[in-house]
Design a protein around this motif. Structure first.
Motif, PDB file in Angstrom:
ATOM      1  N   GLU A  51      54.269  57.395  99.287  1.00 15.42           N
ATOM      2  CA  GLU A  51      53.873  56.975 100.328  1.00 15.42           C
ATOM      3  C   GLU A  51      52.428  55.714 100.148  1.00 15.42           C
ATOM      4  O   GLU A  51      52.281  55.041 100.438  1.00 15.42           O
ATOM      5  N   THR A  52      51.715  55.616  99.063  1.00 16.04           N
ATOM      6  CA  THR A  52      50.506  55.281  98.440  1.00 16.04           C
ATOM      7  C   THR A  52      51.642  53.082  98.830  1.00 16.04           C
ATOM      8  O   THR A  52      51.236  52.622  98.920  1.00 16.04           O
ATOM      9  N   TRP A  53      52.075  53.586  97.497  1.00 14.27           N
ATOM     10  CA  TRP A  53      53.095  52.461  97.251  1.00 14.27           C
ATOM     11  C   TRP A  53      53.768  51.720  98.088  1.00 14.27           C
ATOM     12  O   TRP A  53      54.063  50.599  98.546  1.00 14.27           O
ATOM     13  N   LEU A  54      54.623  52.705  99.206  1.00 17.29           N
ATOM     14  CA  LEU A  54      55.429  52.221 100.253  1.00 17.29           C
ATOM     15  C   LEU A  54      54.246  51.444 101.743  1.00 17.29           C
ATOM     16  O   LEU A  54      54.542  51.345 102.229  1.00 17.29           O
ATOM     17  N   THR A  55      52.912  52.072 101.406  1.00 23.09           N
ATOM     18  CA  THR A  55      52.301  51.673 102.553  1.00 23.09           C
ATOM     19  C   THR A  55      51.834  49.810 102.374  1.00 23.09           C
ATOM     20  O   THR A  55      51.759  49.344 102.758  1.00 23.09           O
TER      21      THR A  55
END
Length: 200
Positions: A51-55
């Motif tokens: 999630e952090t990477w995609l955000t």
């Protein structure tokens, strides 16, 4: 006196073996549940990292802003506070009067049926795989369970423990043949409509 001592020793040995088997089954089930919990924790951490990477990747696109992190949904009957819209989130315009009522969510209406088989208790899955009146070994039941439900990943010890629970409930009978425990289904598997109210 010798015969009495021998009989007492035999009883103690029998109970000692039974307690040792139950203790082994108990520890095996604890170990399996602990492994499942660890796998779920690892998966959750991986999802959070994704999630952090995609955000970050989405925010790096031209003209895009990072979406706000999802917040806990309000409880039933609880209205969101006024002015609680996150900064940077576009506010939707007014809808036409004919579409004021939202459609029911598909996930809400069909979610239970989709997840019911996977969430079925282990004792129900095992009982459904045992033909009525046919003695089965623990390893045979475990093999059938693994073939029919490979996603469960249940050990032989857990299957034995579950069968013993069914024996106590009177759903499955237990016998000893040539020193090996055999389990036999004594009651038919209840049908889905068995408890449905009768209609004229």
């Amino acid at each position: 006196m010798n015969n009495a001592d021998s009989a007492a020793q035999s009883v103690r040995t029998m109970y000692a073996e039974r307690f040792a088997t139950d203790l082994t089954d108990n520890r095996a089930e604890q170990q399996e549940l602990s492994s499942q919990i660890e796998r779920l924790r690892a998966r959750l951490e991986q999802l959070r990292a994704d999630e952090t990477w995609l955000t970050g990747m989405q925010a790096a696109l031209p003209g895009e802003t990072a979406p706000p992190r999802p917040r806990r949904a309000p409880r039933t009957g609880e209205k969101p506070a006024e002015g609680d819209t996150s900064a940077g989130t576009p506010v939707p315009g007014p809808r036409p009067a004919g579409r004021a009522k939202a459609r029911p969510s598909r996930a809400r209406t069909g979610g239970k049926k989709a997840t019911a088989p996977a969430a079925a208790p282990l004792h129900q899955l095992i009982r459904a795989l045992m033909p009525l009146g046919e003695p089965r070994l623990v390893r045979e039941v475990h093999a059938d369970l693994t073939e029919a439900h490979p996603e469960r990943g249940t050990s032989v010890q857990v299957v034995r423990n579950t069968l013993e629970t069914l024996v106590k409930r009177g759903v499955v009978g237990k016998g000893i043949q040539k020193g090996t425990a055999m389990y036999t289904a004594t009651e038919p598997v209840p049908s889905e409509n068995e408890n449905a109210p009768a209609t004229d």
